[in-house]
Structures are given as C-alpha cells and as structure tokens.
Design a protein around this motif. Structure first.
Motif, short mmCIF file in Angstrom:
data_model
loop_
_atom_site.label_atom_id
_atom_site.label_comp_id
_atom_site.label_asym_id
_atom_site.label_seq_id
_atom_site.Cartn_x
_atom_site.Cartn_y
_atom_site.Cartn_z
N CYS A 27 15.37 5.78 -22.30
CA CYS A 27 16.70 6.05 -21.74
C CYS A 27 17.03 7.52 -21.55
N ILE A 28 16.44 8.41 -22.32
CA ILE A 28 16.77 9.83 -22.21
C ILE A 28 16.02 10.43 -21.02
N PRO A 29 16.73 10.98 -20.05
CA PRO A 29 16.08 11.56 -18.87
C PRO A 29 15.09 12.66 -19.24
N GLY A 30 13.87 12.58 -18.70
CA GLY A 30 12.86 13.60 -18.94
C GLY A 30 12.16 13.51 -20.29
N CYS A 31 12.48 12.51 -21.08
CA CYS A 31 11.93 12.40 -22.43
C CYS A 31 10.52 11.81 -22.39
N ASP A 32 9.60 12.44 -23.09
CA ASP A 32 8.25 11.89 -23.20
C ASP A 32 7.83 11.64 -24.64
N LYS A 33 8.73 11.99 -25.59
CA LYS A 33 8.37 11.79 -26.99
C LYS A 33 9.61 11.67 -27.87
N VAL A 34 9.66 10.61 -28.67
CA VAL A 34 10.61 10.45 -29.76
C VAL A 34 9.80 9.81 -30.87
N GLU A 35 9.42 10.62 -31.86
CA GLU A 35 8.56 10.13 -32.94
C GLU A 35 9.19 10.41 -34.30
N SER A 36 9.09 9.42 -35.17
CA SER A 36 9.59 9.59 -36.53
C SER A 36 8.68 10.57 -37.27
N THR A 37 9.28 11.53 -37.96
CA THR A 37 8.52 12.49 -38.76
C THR A 37 8.85 12.38 -40.24
N GLY A 38 9.71 11.45 -40.58
CA GLY A 38 10.14 11.25 -41.96
C GLY A 38 11.42 10.45 -41.96
N PRO A 39 11.96 10.20 -43.14
CA PRO A 39 13.21 9.45 -43.20
C PRO A 39 14.32 10.16 -42.41
N ASN A 40 14.84 9.47 -41.41
CA ASN A 40 15.96 9.97 -40.61
C ASN A 40 15.66 11.28 -39.88
N GLN A 41 14.37 11.53 -39.58
CA GLN A 41 13.98 12.73 -38.84
C GLN A 41 13.04 12.35 -37.70
#
Length: 192
Positions: A27-41
């Motif tokens: 859904c985010i325009p131009g987004c190619d990455k949303v990855e969890s790096t830890g709790p709530n991060q």
C-alpha cells in the motif's frame, strides 16, 4: 499533518492490516521493503520523487505506546543520501464508527526534513505528502476490499439505505486509510 478516515472494515481488521508488513509494502507508494528487525521495529525502503529530487530512502520505524486495537505511536528516521533525511513521530488511533459499522482511523504526524529536500519548500513537500497519503488510502482500500469483501458489501447496503444528503451537506469521504499505513505514507513522504 493530521486527518481521519472512515473505514468499512472492523477496528480489529484495520489493526491487523496496519501491523502486517506485507499489506504495508503493498500500500505504501514506492515501497520495496518493510521488514521486521525486532519487537515493534521495522526496516523500510521507499523510492520517492519530490519535485526535481528523486531518491531511495532507507529507514527504521519503531512502534511504542501500543494499545491494541486502539492506538500506537510510530517513531521514524529515514536517510536518503544526498537527497536528505526525515525524522519524526505519529500518533495513530482507531475507534468504532459512530454510524455503527466499520471504524475511524485518526492520525497526527510531526516531522522534520533536512538536506536537498528541505530546500524544496514546505508547500511542495506538503503537496507530495498529501498526494502520497491519498495514494496510500486508495491502495489500502483496494487491498482491504480484496481481503474483506463482506465488509464492503455491508457498507454498500447501509449507504444505499441511507437518505440522500441534504442540499449543501458534505458527502462523507470513503478514501480508505489505516493508522500506521497513513502514518507510514506520510513518513515516507516527509522522511525524504
């Protein structure tokens, strides 16, 4: 930047979607990455163009003050190399709709930018942020309609049964949005 949006889905469905990295990436325009790096991060990557400045921004998002399925605070920090940086926070809340079905997403974003982006002027940055937020809402609405067609069918029945608005009355905006997603869209915009 602040605003609110009426959503056809339930508060819990909106909460789940806003906390789903794959939904946000879609859904985010131009987004190619949303990855969890830890709790709530989360680590994020977004390509953005504001006027003559285009860049790939990488950043991190941290969720705090989490009160499921009602609210949270998002803190963000993004770097776009020579294009600049953005950082700030957003408060996002979900509440049941006063009309009986669906929910309402409300958000407030505080952000600061630096580098070449800051030289473009607040008006241009605000315009791009608003456009990206609307694009996010449209994409989010499409994705939620795909995932929860029953919620949209019920909302359409309620809307069809409602009397037409009085002359001069504003017609409610059904431009979908989800707390963190709205914030993320605004963040991506302002963080560049």
């Amino acid at each position: 930047m602040q605003g609110s949006r009426a959503l056809a889905i339930t508060q819990q469905q909106a909460w789940d979607a806003l906390n789903n990295p794959e939904v946000l990436k879609t859904c985010i325009p131009g987004c190619d990455k949303v990855e969890s790096t830890g709790p709530n991060q989360y680590a994020v990557g977004v390509a953005v163009k504001i006027g003559p400045v285009a860049a790939k921004f990488n950043g991190k998002i941290t969720l705090s003050d989490i009160n499921p399925p009602n609210s949270y605070t998002i803190t963000f920090d993004g770097q776009g190399g020579a294009a600049g940086f953005g950082k700030g926070n957003s408060q996002v809340s979900l509440a049941p709709s006063q009309e009986g079905s669906g929910c309402v997403l409300s958000y407030t974003v505080h952000a600061s930018v630096g580098g070449k982006i800051a030289q473009l002027g607040q008006r241009l940055i605000d315009g791009v942020a608003k456009s990206m937020a609307e694009d996010f809402f449209k994409r989010f609405d499409d994705e939620m309609q795909r995932q929860h067609p029953e919620a949209y069918a019920a909302a359409a029945k309620v809307e069809a049964a409602s009397p037409p608005p009085a002359a001069g009355a504003k017609v409610p905006v059904w431009a979908w949005a989800v707390g963190a997603a709205v914030v993320l869209a605004a963040i991506w915009l302002l963080a560049r």
